[in-house]
Design an enzyme around this catalytic site. Sequence first.
Site: not given
Lengths: 103, 474
Positions: B77, B152, B176
């Site tokens: 990420k 996310s 997330s």
Amino acid sequence: MKNKTTFSAADVHHIAQLANIPVTEAEEKKLETELGFIIDLVNQLQEVDTTGVEPTHQVTGQINVFREDEVDEERMLVQEEALRNAKNTHDGYFVVDAIFEEE
Amino acid sequence: MLLDKTIAELAKGLRNKEFTSVDLIEECYQTINQVNPKINAFITLIKKPDVLKIALQRDAQRTSSSSPLHGLPFILKDTYNTKGILTSAASHVLNGHISQYNATVYQKLLDAGAILIGKMNMDAWGHGATNENTDYKPVKNPYDTSRVAGGSSGGNAAAIAARMAVFGIGEDTGGSIRNPASWNNITGLKVTYGRVSRYGCIAYASSFDTVGPMGKTVEDCALVLETIAGKDPYDATNSPHPVPPYFEELLNISSKDTVIGLPKECFSEGLDLEIKKSTEVAAKELESLGFRIKEISMPMLTYGLAVYYLIAPSETSSNLGRYDGIRYGLGREYFTPETRRRIMVGTYALSAGYYDAYYKKAQQGRTLFIKEYEKAFTQCDVLLMPVTPHPPTRLGKAVDDPMQNLLIDVYTVTQNPVGVPSLALPCGFTATGLPIGMQLVGKMFTESLLFQVGHAYQQVTDWHKRKPNLIEAA
């Protein structure tokens, strides 16, 4: 749906100032409703009786984590590296906005 | 495809020279070139020649004692610092921010011999559940490109589902990792708070943030966690708790001695009927494996969003205070509307006159959550819950209605304030072919137990093997 919590333009302006977020007048108008919605949502918590309940700040279960007070060269940046991402530098320093205005 | 294989299978194939790291990289880049333009999962794709050079080295270095992750392509990420590479948190506020050091999780994976191929799209700063709050355009769901990938950590999940990388590292503050894992038919673990070092990870809400693995299977996540967990002197909140051999322990479970609790509050109003059905069928499947299923009640869960949307914005308003455009990046005028709202709610909750009514009240609520989970775990060993209240939304829907966006996290926000681990894994599809996930929640540091239950389930189901049509067509 109308919010129960209301924010005035002045409220939003004040919060934006505290948060150091520049907002336009049009954004301020939208934020009046949006912040109200979120505060309505979190206000559900007011139903919960928390009398005498200790607040929890962290869940590590650890107390006082210490390390030796020694320089760790692995984690040091040389000046050039440290400044590399800055837009404005001068003689090896970061350039910042003036905080106090001149007379 | 080589990328259909599990990490253990890939490690074995590499050791036996059935294929090479170079082959894996070639396959990943071929898929990326074909599929990524349709789903926009990457923010930074590392240049292929650079990656191939490393793969060649790995192929030459490999020995029988190499890590199972040695030579495997992985993704991060875009919230992890990677020296010499852009780290953006998907926000223009960090435009041009080239990391000056490595996050611990990245360094550990490099040390194991794994190969970074990209840094992934996400909701900016972790603020979002649909991966539409990004300055790099939304990630699309590989199972239906008219829908969102979730957030996310959406770029990670979409890319792993589409076989662009073997595994990824996500970050979970209120769902997330788990939300995009379930919307992309992959497996993802929110670890116990402190299980994995957060050093070098851009902070959203520091007392909730966790660093965890995302992969195709439970056993893949177990192998990755073994590598990334453990004490790091650079993160004082990191736990000294010993790291068990998660992979070796996968089968060490007696199902008849394990009670799985279903909190009835998670299966009532507001839950999509197909998700409810799939989760209940999964519970039956677990029951047929010998696990004992028990309905329990956790009324405090109702207040999850209220506690989360006070504490997380409060912490983020403080964490994001450092972004001033002086040492790196651009100014604060570049924060997106969603991020502004969160910063401003936090600023309000912490401001003079409101602190007791909001922030302190939420921290007291947090204590009540801890008690609620403690009580639940006197009645069962593991909790089974849905991950999201509905399947992935259509692109643009959450942007039009940002307030509904907050509600997507309803089942995933109560674990972070408590610190307990939660494993999200596939458990079905909707009639229209959208993935459905469920989560298994355990006591602090019971990742091994969650892996064992999840692995047992994946041994008798094949949801996790279903690939998006997008790559079949590619």
